[in-house]
Design a protein around this motif. Structure first.
Motif, mmCIF file in Angstrom:
data_model
loop_
_atom_site.group_PDB
_atom_site.id
_atom_site.type_symbol
_atom_site.label_atom_id
_atom_site.label_comp_id
_atom_site.label_asym_id
_atom_site.label_seq_id
_atom_site.Cartn_x
_atom_site.Cartn_y
_atom_site.Cartn_z
ATOM 1 N N ALA A 19 -24.995 -3.100 -5.316
ATOM 2 C CA ALA A 19 -25.904 -3.675 -6.308
ATOM 3 C C ALA A 19 -27.349 -3.279 -6.020
ATOM 4 C CB ALA A 19 -25.753 -5.197 -6.316
ATOM 5 N N VAL A 20 -27.744 -3.342 -4.744
ATOM 6 C CA VAL A 20 -29.110 -2.964 -4.376
ATOM 7 C C VAL A 20 -29.365 -1.501 -4.709
ATOM 8 C CG1 VAL A 20 -30.689 -2.643 -2.433
ATOM 9 C CG2 VAL A 20 -29.305 -4.722 -2.596
ATOM 10 N N ARG A 21 -28.377 -0.650 -4.430
ATOM 11 C CA ARG A 21 -28.529 0.783 -4.708
ATOM 12 C C ARG A 21 -28.689 1.043 -6.200
ATOM 13 N NH1 ARG A 21 -25.236 5.226 -5.919
ATOM 14 N NH2 ARG A 21 -25.914 7.180 -4.946
ATOM 15 N N ALA A 22 -27.906 0.327 -7.016
ATOM 16 C CA ALA A 22 -27.982 0.528 -8.466
ATOM 17 C C ALA A 22 -29.338 0.098 -9.018
ATOM 18 C CB ALA A 22 -26.860 -0.242 -9.152
ATOM 19 N N ILE A 25 -32.424 2.485 -6.507
ATOM 20 C CA ILE A 25 -32.155 3.803 -5.935
ATOM 21 C C ILE A 25 -33.383 4.707 -6.001
ATOM 22 C CG2 ILE A 25 -31.264 4.730 -8.121
ATOM 23 C CD1 ILE A 25 -29.294 6.372 -6.403
ATOM 24 N N ASN A 26 -34.227 4.531 -7.014
ATOM 25 C CA ASN A 26 -35.418 5.372 -7.139
ATOM 26 C C ASN A 26 -36.678 4.708 -6.594
ATOM 27 O OD1 ASN A 26 -34.006 7.482 -8.474
ATOM 28 N ND2 ASN A 26 -34.132 6.348 -10.404
ATOM 29 N N PRO A 29 -36.771 4.442 -0.054
ATOM 30 C CA PRO A 29 -36.509 5.737 0.597
ATOM 31 C C PRO A 29 -35.014 5.987 0.726
ATOM 32 C CG PRO A 29 -38.174 4.471 1.794
ATOM 33 C CD PRO A 29 -37.598 3.543 0.770
ATOM 34 N N LYS A 30 -34.612 7.241 0.567
ATOM 35 C CA LYS A 30 -33.190 7.579 0.623
ATOM 36 C C LYS A 30 -32.573 7.219 1.967
ATOM 37 C CE LYS A 30 -33.440 9.253 -3.506
ATOM 38 N NZ LYS A 30 -32.879 8.480 -4.639
ATOM 39 N N LYS A 31 -33.376 7.303 3.033
ATOM 40 C CA LYS A 31 -32.844 6.978 4.356
ATOM 41 C C LYS A 31 -32.438 5.512 4.456
ATOM 42 C CE LYS A 31 -35.344 10.540 6.943
ATOM 43 N NZ LYS A 31 -36.297 10.803 8.047
ATOM 44 N N TYR A 232 -20.771 12.432 2.513
ATOM 45 C CA TYR A 232 -21.623 11.306 2.877
ATOM 46 C C TYR A 232 -22.874 11.278 2.015
ATOM 47 C CZ TYR A 232 -24.063 8.072 5.994
ATOM 48 O OH TYR A 232 -24.733 7.002 6.529
ATOM 49 N N ARG A 233 -23.242 12.398 1.409
ATOM 50 C CA ARG A 233 -24.423 12.423 0.551
ATOM 51 C C ARG A 233 -24.253 11.513 -0.655
ATOM 52 N NH1 ARG A 233 -22.756 18.462 -0.962
ATOM 53 N NH2 ARG A 233 -21.565 18.055 0.903
ATOM 54 N N ALA A 234 -23.006 11.154 -1.008
ATOM 55 C CA ALA A 234 -22.795 10.275 -2.162
ATOM 56 C C ALA A 234 -23.385 8.902 -1.935
ATOM 57 C CB ALA A 234 -21.298 10.148 -2.448
ATOM 58 N N PHE A 235 -23.614 8.521 -0.675
ATOM 59 C CA PHE A 235 -24.167 7.213 -0.391
ATOM 60 C C PHE A 235 -25.677 7.180 -0.525
ATOM 61 C CE2 PHE A 235 -20.414 6.500 2.657
ATOM 62 C CZ PHE A 235 -19.633 6.093 1.613
ATOM 63 N N LEU A 236 -26.345 8.331 -0.641
ATOM 64 C CA LEU A 236 -27.799 8.365 -0.579
ATOM 65 C C LEU A 236 -28.441 8.285 -1.962
ATOM 66 C CD1 LEU A 236 -28.141 11.139 2.130
ATOM 67 C CD2 LEU A 236 -27.874 8.678 2.424
#
Length: 236
Positions: A19-22, A25-26, A29-31, A232-236
């Protein structure tokens, strides 16, 4: 902490981070997301717990411990005496239930391990028929991007997109139809794969696979780790 508790708490973390990512996400920071998903992976693999009054289990415990005055409800309800035979029957049924669950989980674990082992062997055989790439561009690139682990560049007609594999001797595998004259594009592509090697993403994927095998019966955990298998990039 039991496996079920690890799986449930991991699923809660997955839903929250998703939920936080959605939402942000922008904005973050991606890290940040890499760290958050790393915490989920630790939760799914390491059996530890930190005491906290805000845990799911503490909330469940408080909700089930309703009180009348100063005495819990359970203490004021009539209690029927249980005979030794009835108690033994209940214990036997509970043991049977645990045995069925244990066998089901164990069979699923073994099937998952066999599946990923077969997939790894199949991919390894496919990658072994690749050919090394040696041209002026790749030689110069490998000179500029050096690690303590020797990195090599190979190409194969059995893949359609660049990828990396290997931990001690990492390989950047490129499609056979790669146009090495497009030096600017190749710089970006190889730099992308180089980051995966430098971050030990191959190790991360192994840990994700282990989490999938352990928590195969957890739908949220299964979906989270399955996505991780594709990168693993799908998580970033």
């Amino acid at each position: 902490m039991s496996l079920i508790q690890m799986s449930v708490s991991g699923a809660v973390m997955i839903l929250v981070i998703t939920a936080v990512r959605a939402i942000s996400i922008n904005r973050l920071p991606k890290k940040t997301f890499a760290v958050l998903w790393g915490l989920v992976l630790v939760r799914l693999l390491v059996p530890f717990s930190l005491p906290s009054p805000f845990s799911v289990y503490s909330l469940a415990g408080h909700s089930g411990a309703g009180q009348i005055g100063t005495s819990p409800i359970a203490n004021v309800l009539p209690v029927n005496p249980v005979s030794a035979g009835t108690a033994a029957a209940h214990n036997t049924a509970a043991s049977a239930g645990i045995s069925v669950w244990g066998w089901t989980w164990g069979i699923g674990l073994v099937l998952c391990i066999l599946y990923f082992t077969a997939a790894c062997i199949r991919c390894r055989r496919k990658f072994m028929v690749s050919e090394p790439v040696e041209n002026d561009f790749t030689i110069q690139w490998l000179t500029e991007y050096q690690l303590r682990r020797p990195v090599s560049i190979r190409q194969s007609g059995k893949i359609t997109a660049p990828l990396t594999y290997g931990i001690l001797h990492p390989v950047i595998l490129m499609p056979a139809e790669t146009d090495w004259t497009e030096t600017m594009r190749m710089q970006y592509v190889l730099a992308h794969e180089y980051v995966h090697i430098r971050r030990f993403d191959a190790v991360t994927k192994l840990l994700l696979t282990a989490a999938l095998c352990l928590h195969w019966c957890n739908p949220p955990g299964l979906g989270h780790v399955s996505v991780g298998q594709s990168g693993y990039r799908a998580f970033l």
